[in-house]
Write a protein that holds these residues in place. Sequence first.
Motif, PDB file in Angstrom:
ATOM      1  N   ALA A 228       0.959  -0.981   0.428  1.00 32.08           N
ATOM      2  CA  ALA A 228       0.044  -0.065  -0.100  1.00 32.08           C
ATOM      3  C   ALA A 228       0.871   1.256   0.167  1.00 32.08           C
ATOM      4  O   ALA A 228       1.835   1.384   0.784  1.00 32.08           O
ATOM      5  N   VAL A 229      -0.010   2.242  -0.852  1.00 31.73           N
ATOM      6  CA  VAL A 229       0.820   3.692  -0.294  1.00 31.73           C
ATOM      7  C   VAL A 229      -0.374   4.056   0.512  1.00 31.73           C
ATOM      8  O   VAL A 229      -1.668   4.637   0.226  1.00 31.73           O
TER       9      VAL A 229
ATOM     10  N   ILE B 248      -3.710   5.318  -0.584  1.00 31.36           N
ATOM     11  CA  ILE B 248      -4.084   6.087   0.713  1.00 31.36           C
ATOM     12  C   ILE B 248      -3.831   7.923   0.253  1.00 31.36           C
ATOM     13  O   ILE B 248      -2.841   8.026   0.327  1.00 31.36           O
ATOM     14  N   TYR B 249      -5.108   8.779   0.339  1.00 26.23           N
ATOM     15  CA  TYR B 249      -4.382   9.993   0.067  1.00 26.23           C
ATOM     16  C   TYR B 249      -4.694  11.137   0.818  1.00 26.23           C
ATOM     17  O   TYR B 249      -6.235  11.412   1.118  1.00 26.23           O
TER      18      TYR B 249
ATOM     19  N   LYS C 214      -6.973   2.656   9.968  1.00 28.16           N
ATOM     20  CA  LYS C 214      -8.113   2.087  10.174  1.00 28.16           C
ATOM     21  C   LYS C 214      -8.684   1.538   8.948  1.00 28.16           C
ATOM     22  O   LYS C 214      -9.214   1.538   7.925  1.00 28.16           O
ATOM     23  N   ALA C 215      -8.013   3.650   7.868  1.00 28.78           N
ATOM     24  CA  ALA C 215      -8.973   3.676   6.421  1.00 28.78           C
ATOM     25  C   ALA C 215      -7.980   2.972   5.797  1.00 28.78           C
ATOM     26  O   ALA C 215      -9.189   1.993   4.592  1.00 28.78           O
ATOM     27  N   LEU C 216      -7.315   1.910   5.762  1.00 29.24           N
ATOM     28  CA  LEU C 216      -6.657   1.351   5.071  1.00 29.24           C
ATOM     29  C   LEU C 216      -6.762  -0.392   5.075  1.00 29.24           C
ATOM     30  O   LEU C 216      -7.270  -0.697   4.604  1.00 29.24           O
ATOM     31  N   LYS C 217      -7.792  -0.186   6.557  1.00 33.36           N
ATOM     32  CA  LYS C 217      -8.176  -1.834   6.807  1.00 33.36           C
ATOM     33  C   LYS C 217      -9.710  -1.786   6.556  1.00 33.36           C
ATOM     34  O   LYS C 217     -10.457  -2.234   5.479  1.00 33.36           O
TER      35      LYS C 217
ATOM     36  N   LEU D 166     -15.547   3.376  10.394  1.00 32.42           N
ATOM     37  CA  LEU D 166     -14.473   3.383  10.332  1.00 32.42           C
ATOM     38  C   LEU D 166     -13.673   2.715  12.213  1.00 32.42           C
ATOM     39  O   LEU D 166     -13.215   2.555  12.563  1.00 32.42           O
ATOM     40  N   GLY D 167     -14.654   3.325  13.116  1.00 36.63           N
ATOM     41  CA  GLY D 167     -14.917   3.495  14.113  1.00 36.63           C
ATOM     42  C   GLY D 167     -14.288   3.972  14.527  1.00 36.63           C
ATOM     43  O   GLY D 167     -13.283   3.705  15.563  1.00 36.63           O
ATOM     44  N   MET D 168     -13.767   5.657  14.360  1.00 35.69           N
ATOM     45  CA  MET D 168     -13.065   5.919  14.924  1.00 35.69           C
ATOM     46  C   MET D 168     -13.310   6.886  16.041  1.00 35.69           C
ATOM     47  O   MET D 168     -14.542   6.984  16.665  1.00 35.69           O
ATOM     48  N   LYS D 169     -12.539   7.495  17.321  1.00 37.82           N
ATOM     49  CA  LYS D 169     -12.246   7.293  18.947  1.00 37.82           C
ATOM     50  C   LYS D 169     -10.947   8.968  18.647  1.00 37.82           C
ATOM     51  O   LYS D 169      -9.998   8.290  18.206  1.00 37.82           O
ATOM     52  N   TYR D 170     -11.662   9.832  19.155  1.00 33.92           N
ATOM     53  CA  TYR D 170     -10.734  10.837  19.261  1.00 33.92           C
ATOM     54  C   TYR D 170     -10.655  11.443  20.462  1.00 33.92           C
ATOM     55  O   TYR D 170     -11.704  11.393  21.480  1.00 33.92           O
ATOM     56  N   HIS D 171      -9.391  12.213  20.415  1.00 31.06           N
ATOM     57  CA  HIS D 171      -8.160  12.347  21.664  1.00 31.06           C
ATOM     58  C   HIS D 171      -8.966  13.945  21.834  1.00 31.06           C
ATOM     59  O   HIS D 171      -9.297  14.512  20.805  1.00 31.06           O
TER      60      HIS D 171
END
Length: 326
Positions: free
Chosen positions: A67-68, A109-110, A213-216, A301-306
């Motif tokens: 991947a790139v 991934i851009y 997460k985006a890669l997966k 993506l299931g993101m969680k932010y700090h």
Amino acid sequence: MKVLITGANGLLATNTIKLFLEKGHTVTGLIRSKEKFLLPSQPGLELFEADILDYPRVQEAVKSCDAVIHIAALTSQDIPDYEAYKDINVHGAENIIKAAIARQVKKFIYVSSANSMGYGSLENPGTENSPAKAPFTKAFYARSKMEAEEKLLSFSEEIEVIRVNPTFMLGPYDGKPSSGQIILMGFNKKMIFYPPGGKNFVDVRDVAGGILKALKNGKNREAYLMANENMSYEKFFELLQLKSQRKSFLMLKVPKIALLAAGYLGDLLRFFRIKTDLSSVNMKILCVSNYYSNQKSKRELGMKYHPVETAVDDAVAWFKNNGILE
């Protein structure tokens, strides 16, 4: 997984490389000069010196990668010529994806910008479906990111193209410094002049995690805003003063008309090919509430932010440890 990460000396790329190595991936970091790299040598990491416009070298760097992750970009705000942005941010990105396709890489991934999408208000923040709008449609950096996205999506039948669109990132390993300049401008100052607008702030390590997460789990042709807290500049600089524990300070809002006057002066300087951060477009940007939503990244993506407060703490600590901030 073996990944190529471009722009390896930048704030986001450094944190992304660090995270990918911690997760057990092998990383090739594309960089123009190894001397500028901020992390120590370690197993699983190879630094490859190349300019993204040098296609043969880029193709060699991509060799055997799965991947790139393309992060490298021209982000300076003082260049008066759009072609300079187009050369690096559009033609450079096209170079990278063509090399990836030639080497049969599966995913690309851009890392673009939130400002390729339309901002909103606190009550109705911008989303991935919001069309870009002024003043960003006239800002050279944002324009180049929009053009690059369009160009890269034209290759999406040959390679998966997934876009990550961060807002304003803060955190450690900001060696230039880049976005961390806003911390240096306000931390422990007796007097702060702030513009009337605001923006969305995000921890750079959350964006690095979002890339992973985006890669997966990211979908071909989709875009994901990496955004967290929408804050006025006034609120952000108040946070900085709280962190610096300065008891006595003065904060003054700069009127929009004063910013625009400075911007038009900058336009005149740019007409004579003089590099300056001042421009009417850049000053208009400081006057808008540049706010975004992170709901899609959380949902898909299931993101969680700090908290952004944590990013500020760690950026300040890193600046102090590296002699950038007293």
